[in-house]
Enzyme design. Structure first.
Site, PDB file in Angstrom:
ATOM      1  N   HIS A   1       0.936  -1.331  -0.191  1.00  0.00           N
ATOM      2  CA  HIS A   1      -0.053  -0.150   0.117  1.00  0.00           C
ATOM      3  C   HIS A   1       0.664   1.175   0.111  1.00  0.00           C
ATOM      4  O   HIS A   1       2.012   1.055   0.272  1.00  0.00           O
ATOM      5  CB  HIS A   1      -1.019   0.156   1.271  1.00  0.00           C
ATOM      6  CG  HIS A   1      -0.424   0.019   2.627  1.00  0.00           C
ATOM      7  ND1 HIS A   1       0.480  -0.857   3.056  1.00  0.00           N
ATOM      8  CD2 HIS A   1      -0.105   1.396   3.441  1.00  0.00           C
ATOM      9  CE1 HIS A   1       0.990  -0.507   4.286  1.00  0.00           C
ATOM     10  NE2 HIS A   1       1.069   0.635   4.435  1.00  0.00           N
ATOM     11  N   ASP A  50       0.565   4.883   1.830  1.00  0.00           N
ATOM     12  CA  ASP A  50      -0.075   5.425   3.021  1.00  0.00           C
ATOM     13  C   ASP A  50      -1.022   6.540   2.508  1.00  0.00           C
ATOM     14  O   ASP A  50      -1.074   7.572   1.956  1.00  0.00           O
ATOM     15  CB  ASP A  50       0.774   5.993   3.983  1.00  0.00           C
ATOM     16  CG  ASP A  50       1.579   5.024   4.874  1.00  0.00           C
ATOM     17  OD1 ASP A  50       1.165   3.788   5.019  1.00  0.00           O
ATOM     18  OD2 ASP A  50       2.640   5.409   5.230  1.00  0.00           O
ATOM     19  N   HIS A  65       4.693   0.256   0.152  1.00  0.00           N
ATOM     20  CA  HIS A  65       5.459  -0.722   1.144  1.00  0.00           C
ATOM     21  C   HIS A  65       4.512  -1.546   1.566  1.00  0.00           C
ATOM     22  O   HIS A  65       3.345  -1.736   1.540  1.00  0.00           O
ATOM     23  CB  HIS A  65       5.974   0.464   2.259  1.00  0.00           C
ATOM     24  CG  HIS A  65       4.971   1.093   2.891  1.00  0.00           C
ATOM     25  ND1 HIS A  65       4.488   2.173   2.498  1.00  0.00           N
ATOM     26  CD2 HIS A  65       4.375   1.124   3.929  1.00  0.00           C
ATOM     27  CE1 HIS A  65       3.555   2.695   3.270  1.00  0.00           C
ATOM     28  NE2 HIS A  65       3.318   1.978   4.496  1.00  0.00           N
ATOM     29  N   ARG A  76       4.871   6.407  14.176  1.00  0.00           N
ATOM     30  CA  ARG A  76       4.832   6.883  12.712  1.00  0.00           C
ATOM     31  C   ARG A  76       4.224   8.124  12.729  1.00  0.00           C
ATOM     32  O   ARG A  76       3.188   8.601  13.161  1.00  0.00           O
ATOM     33  CB  ARG A  76       4.064   5.751  11.842  1.00  0.00           C
ATOM     34  CG  ARG A  76       4.326   5.865  10.449  1.00  0.00           C
ATOM     35  CD  ARG A  76       3.377   5.378   9.612  1.00  0.00           C
ATOM     36  NE  ARG A  76       1.997   5.770   9.305  1.00  0.00           N
ATOM     37  CZ  ARG A  76       0.862   5.449   9.039  1.00  0.00           C
ATOM     38  NH1 ARG A  76       1.253   4.083   8.162  1.00  0.00           N
ATOM     39  NH2 ARG A  76      -0.314   6.040   8.683  1.00  0.00           N
TER      40      ARG A  76
HETATM   41  C1  SIN Z   1       3.202   0.945   7.878  1.00  0.00           C
HETATM   42  O1  SIN Z   1       2.447   0.588   6.918  1.00  0.00           O
HETATM   43  O2  SIN Z   1       3.205   2.147   7.645  1.00  0.00           O
HETATM   44  C2  SIN Z   1       3.700   0.200   8.721  1.00  0.00           C
HETATM   45  C3  SIN Z   1       5.098  -0.360   8.032  1.00  0.00           C
HETATM   46  C4  SIN Z   1       5.673  -1.241   9.047  1.00  0.00           C
HETATM   47  O3  SIN Z   1       5.140  -1.518  10.293  1.00  0.00           O
HETATM   48  O4  SIN Z   1       6.658  -1.994   8.857  1.00  0.00           O
END
Ligand code: SIN
Length: 284
Positions: free
Chosen positions: A105, A107, A260, A275
């Site tokens: 995805h 973000d 990612h 995050r």
């Molecule tokens: C995310 O999708 O922002 C998380 C990625 C992760 O926890 O590795």
């Protein structure tokens, strides 16, 4: 400290060494920002002293921080910081997203103005597993056949957070529940399948199996095969960098040209991440 920037793979990604994000002058910030735009993913090592305040302060240098819709998973004193964690409250309830983003995805691609960048800090990581995969969506676009480029040129696809609540996404993921108020703040959004990066002027594929579920002006079934082909094409190994986390890595990525994918780990160990994200603009 002398800053050093080293590429991490042929596909994308670089690491920055000799940097203290809480104490970075303008020239140092300009160099990091440039490295992010160039390499799409930038790993900054050794940020053990990055407090939530400093993390938000650094994020602000890119633009206004965004606040995640799942507000109970944001730090209470710092709503700009989303917690991704398998730690629990004393009553056993989660303090954050335990299995966040275990599918490809970009973000908040379901937003009208998806976040331009994300900055993820490894506060506590398991001894192995819980890696994050990153995919270069410029390369994904560049390597499409001319026929496919023509087929998707000028077309839009619909992105949705809500579809993962009511059914399965293309990635097979089911999202955690939201309150009625949180759901009401979201709607499905159509974005160009190919977006032009506002800073580099390069074209990147902008669809992902986590949030993109149909083509605009077509029913879900008709576009499914085309989207599935694009997802599979994008995530080929030659477009991907696997980040194996080290304690206190801060990894930032440009959501305008990457997707990612978080990977599982043994839940007997703790994985606790903070995050932040930076507001972006409408894809064109
Ligand atoms: C995310 O999708 O922002 C998380 C990625 C992760 O926890 O590795």
């Amino acid at each position: 400290m002398t800053m050093e920037i080293r590429p991490l793979s042929d596909a994308l990604g670089a690491e920055a060494l000799g940097v203290d994000l809480a104490d970075l002058d303008e020239a140092g910030f300009a160099r990091l920002r440039q490295a992010l735009v160039e390499h799409c993913v930038l790993v900054v090592r050794d940020q053990a002293s990055l407090t939530p305040e400093a993390h938000i302060g650094f994020t602000r240098r890119f633009g206004e921080p965004a606040v995640h819709v799942k507000t109970e998973f944001n730090l209470p004193e710092h709503p700009e910081v989303l917690v991704l964690s398998n730690r629990k409250k004393p009553d056993g309830s989660p303090i954050g997203f335990e299995e966040a983003g275990r599918y490809w995805h970009s973000d908040v691609s379901y937003g009208d103005e998806p976040v331009m960048a994300s900055l993820l800090l490894a506060v506590d990581i398991p001894p192995k597993g819980g890696d994050t995969l990153y995919c270069n969506m410029y390369r994904a676009y560049d390597s499409l056949s001319d026929a496919m480029k023509q087929r998707i040129d000028g077309r839009k696809a619909v992105h949705s957070y809500l579809v993962g609540l009511t059914g399965k996404t293309a990635a097979g993921a089911k999202r955690v529940s939201l309150s009625d108020e949180q759901k009401a703040s979201l709607k499905d959004t159509a974005h160009p399948i190919v977006r032009t990066h506002p800073e580099t002027g390069r074209k990147a594929l902008f669809v992902n199996p986590g949030f993109t579920f149909r083509l605009e002006d077509e029913d879900e079934e008709t576009g499914k095969a085309l989207l599935a082909d694009l997802f599979e094409h994008a995530a080929r190994p030659e477009n991907v960098y696997r980040h194996i986390w080290r304690p206190h890595d801060l990894v930032m990525w440009d959501n305008r040209c990457t997707m990612h994918h978080a990977t599982p780990y043994d839940p007997q160990y703790t994985r606790h991440m903070h995050r932040t994200t930076v507001k972006g603009d409408r894809p064109v």
